[in-house]
Scaffold this motif. Structure first.
Motif, PDB file in Angstrom:
ATOM      1  N   GLN A 194       0.805  -1.220   0.000  1.00 48.49           N
ATOM      2  CA  GLN A 194       0.000   0.000   0.000  1.00 48.49           C
ATOM      3  C   GLN A 194       0.839   1.272   0.000  1.00 48.49           C
ATOM      4  O   GLN A 194       0.343   2.351  -0.331  1.00 48.49           O
ATOM      5  N   GLY A 195       2.102   1.155   0.378  1.00 50.58           N
ATOM      6  CA  GLY A 195       2.959   2.328   0.485  1.00 50.58           C
ATOM      7  C   GLY A 195       2.884   2.938   1.872  1.00 50.58           C
ATOM      8  O   GLY A 195       1.993   2.624   2.674  1.00 50.58           O
ATOM      9  N   LEU A 196       3.816   3.810   2.180  1.00 53.89           N
ATOM     10  CA  LEU A 196       3.900   4.423   3.514  1.00 53.89           C
ATOM     11  C   LEU A 196       3.901   5.936   3.383  1.00 53.89           C
ATOM     12  O   LEU A 196       4.802   6.524   2.784  1.00 53.89           O
ATOM     13  N   ASP A 197       2.856   6.561   3.939  1.00 59.31           N
ATOM     14  CA  ASP A 197       2.798   8.014   4.053  1.00 59.31           C
ATOM     15  C   ASP A 197       3.213   8.394   5.466  1.00 59.31           C
ATOM     16  O   ASP A 197       2.649   7.898   6.442  1.00 59.31           O
ATOM     17  N   PHE A 198       4.201   9.286   5.545  1.00 59.02           N
ATOM     18  CA  PHE A 198       4.749   9.668   6.848  1.00 59.02           C
ATOM     19  C   PHE A 198       4.911  11.180   6.864  1.00 59.02           C
ATOM     20  O   PHE A 198       5.603  11.742   6.009  1.00 59.02           O
ATOM     21  N   CYS A 199       4.241  11.836   7.810  1.00 61.28           N
ATOM     22  CA  CYS A 199       4.258  13.302   7.889  1.00 61.28           C
ATOM     23  C   CYS A 199       3.790  13.930   6.574  1.00 61.28           C
ATOM     24  O   CYS A 199       4.316  14.955   6.135  1.00 61.28           O
ATOM     25  N   GLY A 200       2.803  13.284   5.931  1.00 60.09           N
ATOM     26  CA  GLY A 200       2.272  13.811   4.691  1.00 60.09           C
ATOM     27  C   GLY A 200       3.178  13.622   3.503  1.00 60.09           C
ATOM     28  O   GLY A 200       2.918  14.195   2.428  1.00 60.09           O
ATOM     29  N   GLU A 201       4.239  12.842   3.644  1.00 51.99           N
ATOM     30  CA  GLU A 201       5.188  12.607   2.563  1.00 51.99           C
ATOM     31  C   GLU A 201       5.258  11.110   2.265  1.00 51.99           C
ATOM     32  O   GLU A 201       5.179  10.286   3.176  1.00 51.99           O
ATOM     33  N   ARG A 202       5.409  10.786   0.995  1.00 54.23           N
ATOM     34  CA  ARG A 202       5.507   9.391   0.580  1.00 54.23           C
ATOM     35  C   ARG A 202       6.941   8.907   0.788  1.00 54.23           C
ATOM     36  O   ARG A 202       7.891   9.484   0.244  1.00 54.23           O
ATOM     37  N   ILE A 203       7.102   7.865   1.597  1.00 52.28           N
ATOM     38  CA  ILE A 203       8.429   7.305   1.825  1.00 52.28           C
ATOM     39  C   ILE A 203       8.769   6.384   0.653  1.00 52.28           C
ATOM     40  O   ILE A 203       8.005   5.451   0.362  1.00 52.28           O
ATOM     41  N   PRO A 204       9.892   6.608  -0.029  1.00 50.07           N
ATOM     42  CA  PRO A 204      10.221   5.813  -1.230  1.00 50.07           C
ATOM     43  C   PRO A 204      10.737   4.422  -0.883  1.00 50.07           C
ATOM     44  O   PRO A 204      11.926   4.121  -1.036  1.00 50.07           O
ATOM     45  N   LEU A 205       9.840   3.547  -0.430  1.00 54.62           N
ATOM     46  CA  LEU A 205      10.242   2.200  -0.033  1.00 54.62           C
ATOM     47  C   LEU A 205      10.717   1.364  -1.216  1.00 54.62           C
ATOM     48  O   LEU A 205      11.363   0.328  -1.021  1.00 54.62           O
ATOM     49  N   ALA A 206      10.387   1.788  -2.437  1.00 59.29           N
ATOM     50  CA  ALA A 206      10.860   1.051  -3.610  1.00 59.29           C
ATOM     51  C   ALA A 206      12.365   1.204  -3.800  1.00 59.29           C
ATOM     52  O   ALA A 206      12.993   0.376  -4.465  1.00 59.29           O
ATOM     53  N   ARG A 207      12.933   2.251  -3.198  1.00 60.63           N
ATOM     54  CA  ARG A 207      14.381   2.424  -3.279  1.00 60.63           C
ATOM     55  C   ARG A 207      15.053   1.454  -2.314  1.00 60.63           C
ATOM     56  O   ARG A 207      14.776   1.474  -1.106  1.00 60.63           O
ATOM     57  N   PRO A 208      15.951   0.598  -2.798  1.00 60.67           N
ATOM     58  CA  PRO A 208      16.592  -0.391  -1.913  1.00 60.67           C
ATOM     59  C   PRO A 208      17.341   0.239  -0.745  1.00 60.67           C
ATOM     60  O   PRO A 208      17.330  -0.302   0.357  1.00 60.67           O
ATOM     61  N   ASP A 209      17.985   1.402  -0.975  1.00 51.02           N
ATOM     62  CA  ASP A 209      18.760   2.009   0.098  1.00 51.02           C
ATOM     63  C   ASP A 209      17.858   2.512   1.216  1.00 51.02           C
ATOM     64  O   ASP A 209      18.170   2.365   2.402  1.00 51.02           O
ATOM     65  N   VAL A 210      16.696   3.093   0.845  1.00 51.75           N
ATOM     66  CA  VAL A 210      15.762   3.600   1.851  1.00 51.75           C
ATOM     67  C   VAL A 210      15.167   2.451   2.654  1.00 51.75           C
ATOM     68  O   VAL A 210      15.128   2.480   3.887  1.00 51.75           O
ATOM     69  N   ARG A 211      14.715   1.429   1.936  1.00 51.53           N
ATOM     70  CA  ARG A 211      14.118   0.282   2.622  1.00 51.53           C
ATOM     71  C   ARG A 211      15.125  -0.396   3.540  1.00 51.53           C
ATOM     72  O   ARG A 211      14.795  -0.770   4.676  1.00 51.53           O
ATOM     73  N   LYS A 212      16.364  -0.538   3.084  1.00 51.78           N
ATOM     74  CA  LYS A 212      17.398  -1.189   3.902  1.00 51.78           C
ATOM     75  C   LYS A 212      17.677  -0.402   5.171  1.00 51.78           C
ATOM     76  O   LYS A 212      17.838  -0.980   6.253  1.00 51.78           O
ATOM     77  N   ARG A 213      17.730   0.917   5.067  1.00 55.97           N
ATOM     78  CA  ARG A 213      18.024   1.750   6.243  1.00 55.97           C
ATOM     79  C   ARG A 213      16.909   1.643   7.286  1.00 55.97           C
ATOM     80  O   ARG A 213      17.168   1.579   8.489  1.00 55.97           O
ATOM     81  N   ILE A 214      15.663   1.606   6.828  1.00 54.85           N
ATOM     82  CA  ILE A 214      14.541   1.504   7.768  1.00 54.85           C
ATOM     83  C   ILE A 214      14.504   0.117   8.402  1.00 54.85           C
ATOM     84  O   ILE A 214      14.304  -0.025   9.613  1.00 54.85           O
ATOM     85  N   GLU A 215      14.715  -0.928   7.600  1.00 53.98           N
ATOM     86  CA  GLU A 215      14.684  -2.287   8.134  1.00 53.98           C
ATOM     87  C   GLU A 215      15.833  -2.540   9.092  1.00 53.98           C
ATOM     88  O   GLU A 215      15.690  -3.292  10.065  1.00 53.98           O
ATOM     89  N   TYR A 216      16.972  -1.910   8.844  1.00 57.35           N
ATOM     90  CA  TYR A 216      18.088  -2.033   9.793  1.00 57.35           C
ATOM     91  C   TYR A 216      17.695  -1.458  11.149  1.00 57.35           C
ATOM     92  O   TYR A 216      17.988  -2.047  12.194  1.00 57.35           O
ATOM     93  N   GLN A 217      17.008  -0.307  11.150  1.00 52.96           N
ATOM     94  CA  GLN A 217      16.598   0.303  12.412  1.00 52.96           C
ATOM     95  C   GLN A 217      15.495  -0.506  13.088  1.00 52.96           C
ATOM     96  O   GLN A 217      15.449  -0.578  14.326  1.00 52.96           O
ATOM     97  N   ILE A 218      14.609  -1.135  12.302  1.00 56.21           N
ATOM     98  CA  ILE A 218      13.610  -2.024  12.899  1.00 56.21           C
ATOM     99  C   ILE A 218      14.306  -3.171  13.618  1.00 56.21           C
ATOM    100  O   ILE A 218      13.970  -3.501  14.768  1.00 56.21           O
ATOM    101  N   ALA A 219      15.291  -3.774  12.955  1.00 57.07           N
ATOM    102  CA  ALA A 219      16.036  -4.873  13.577  1.00 57.07           C
ATOM    103  C   ALA A 219      16.759  -4.406  14.829  1.00 57.07           C
ATOM    104  O   ALA A 219      16.791  -5.111  15.848  1.00 57.07           O
ATOM    105  N   TYR A 220      17.332  -3.208  14.774  1.00 49.82           N
ATOM    106  CA  TYR A 220      18.065  -2.674  15.930  1.00 49.82           C
ATOM    107  C   TYR A 220      17.129  -2.451  17.115  1.00 49.82           C
ATOM    108  O   TYR A 220      17.445  -2.804  18.255  1.00 49.82           O
ATOM    109  N   LEU A 221      15.943  -1.884  16.855  1.00 53.63           N
ATOM    110  CA  LEU A 221      14.987  -1.626  17.934  1.00 53.63           C
ATOM    111  C   LEU A 221      14.396  -2.916  18.499  1.00 53.63           C
ATOM    112  O   LEU A 221      14.035  -2.967  19.684  1.00 53.63           O
TER     113      LEU A 221
END
Length: 469
Positions: free
Chosen positions: A179-206
């Motif tokens: 469905q995509g992710l809207d955050f603070c009224g902005e579309r997070i570009p999850l299709a970009r591998p670098d963006v998705r990797k950075r977020i998933e790394y922080q999920i794993a860390y938390l």
């Protein structure tokens, strides 16, 4: 007789002269070594202070890039800047050798500790660094064992029952990817591998390194987010910012950072007490004195943070186009000047398109990761105990004619002094009442009372003549 006397004098003076010459060279060499050690000593003391500060903290609180920091410290003695410092400290004109001898001796006497000649400060620094590196290796080993255990648990799971181990629940939920992710009224570009990797790394860390801390943050989020969100909505700031205090203070008003930033939103004092905005609606000034510190007041500090974030977004925009809320959050972490320089250097207003300081690079993705965990607690198997949301009424612009004890206010509102301190966090710990005067000047307060008691409290204050005319 004269020849004999000259011979005797020559036999005495020549060895003495040779001894003095040899001794002078030895002394010069020793002095050169000691002067270099002196330069190293002061540099090592500075590094040792940094290491001691980090060593005093809980290893779980250290930043993920702490290993790189230690590595930088361990190699600093090989840097060109330090070698230049050593070469300068060891260079003195030959013609001023006597002055050099006296000045170095005075330098030793006045500046060096008593055990300088028996203790090598550089060796002590190396020992400290080696100890910290060993601790870090042990922590990494424990983390790897923990991940390995859960990886093995995955192998024992029935393939038809996924989602029971951390290996399968520390990614972005599939429905979010679809469905995509809207955050603070902005579309997070999850299709970009670098963006998705950075977020998933922080999920794993938390969910691994900071799992206990994340659970605590979520519990406190349930306690305070209702009050925070009401203020953010009034200031027209996205509700996602209700989660930002988790990264700043862990929803703990008493936290003070090494840079002396304090309160819910971790304002440093110069930023808190003086606004840079010329717009009165964006005035974020807070009062900090011996009686109160409004950085610790949930309502006041949240309103200030919201206005500061709006100002940052406005300043980071171009023309009529406002900046990104994510970039504003990055500036909140790294500083306005730093992010403004980066937006100009990379000719972009988007957070994902800029190279930023490592802490800020992790700050925004961690914020988004915490948002995803909060919204998908069942998916990530986070069990958070239920807690009553914090509610209170606010009375602004109160000026007292006499001190109002917290105990009296607690009896009137049928609550506890502890609760009054929680909602009136700006009061310093040694204050047991709302003081009317400070340095012969009347004080003005914004006070908070339990929900539904505002009118009763105001009636009592007027009846008991606590209020100034």
């Amino acid at each position: 007789m004269t020849r004999l006397r000259n011979t005797v004098i020559l036999c005495i003076i020549l060895p003495v002269a040779l001894f003095v010459m040899l001794a002078t060279d030895a002394v010069k060499e020793e002095l050169g070594v000691r002067t270099r050690l002196l330069s190293m000593y002061y540099l090592s003391k500075q590094l040792a202070a940094e290491v001691a500060l980090a060593n005093s903290r809980d290893p779980q609180e250290l930043p993920p890039n702490y290993g790189r920091i230690l590595d930088d410290y361990s190699h600093i003695l090989d840097s060109s800047a330090f070698q230049e410092l050593v070469s300068i400290s060891g260079h003195f004109p030959e013609s001023s050798f006597s002055k050099m001898l006296v000045s170095r001796f005075m330098l030793w006497v006045e500046n060096l500790p008593g055990d300088f000649f028996s203790v090598d400060p550089l060796n002590q620094l190396a020992v400290t660094l080696n100890m910290l590196e060993k601790m870090q290796r042990l922590n990494n080993l424990e983390r790897e064992k923990l991940l390995l255990k859960h990886a093995l648990d995955c192998l024992y799971q029935n393939p038809q029952e996924p989602g029971t181990c951390w290996q399968t629940v520390r990614k972005i939920p599939e429905i979010v990817l679809q469905q995509g992710l809207d955050f603070c009224g902005e579309r997070i570009p999850l299709a970009r591998p670098d963006v998705r990797k950075r977020i998933e790394y922080q999920i794993a860390y938390l969910l691994t390194d900071l799992r206990t801390t994340t659970t605590t943050w979520l519990t406190r989020r349930d306690r305070y987010t209702q009050a925070i969100d009401a203020i953010l909505k009034a200031e027209q700031v996205p509700s996602e910012f209700t989660l930002l205090p988790a990264l700043e203070s862990g929803y703990n008003r008493r936290v003070v950072s090494p840079s002396m930033a304090g309160g819910w939103w971790q304002f440093v004092k110069p930023t808190a007490i003086q606004t840079l905005s010329k717009d009165p609606d964006l005035d974020w000034s807070l009062q900090i004195n011996s009686v109160k510190d409004e950085r610790r007041d949930l309502a006041l500090s949240t309103r200030s943070a919201a206005r500061y974030l709006k100002w940052l977004r406005q300043k980071l925009g171009r023309g009529d186009r406002p900046g990104s809320w994510l970039t504003a959050a990055a500036a909140y972490n790294a500083g306005f000047s730093e992010i403004k320089h980066r937006t100009n250097a990379y000719n972009s207003l988007e957070f994902w398109d800029m190279k930023l300081p490592i802490e800020t690079e992790e700050y925004v993705p961690r914020w988004i990761a915490f948002y995803l965990i909060d919204r998908n607690r069942d998916f990530y198997e986070i069990d958070v105990p239920e807690i009553q949301p914090l509610e209170f009424d606010t009375i602004e612009g109160v000026r007292f004619s006499q001190d109002l004890p917290l105990a009296h206010l607690a009896v009137l509102t049928q609550t506890s002094v502890r609760f009054l301190r929680e909602i009136n966090g700006s009061l310093t710990r040694d204050q047991t009442s709302f003081r009317a005067m400070r340095n012969n000047e009347p004080l003005t307060y914004t006070i908070h009372v339990p929900k539904g008691t505002k009118d009763e409290v105001m009636w009592m204050l007027k009846t008991k003549k606590y209020l100034r005319d």
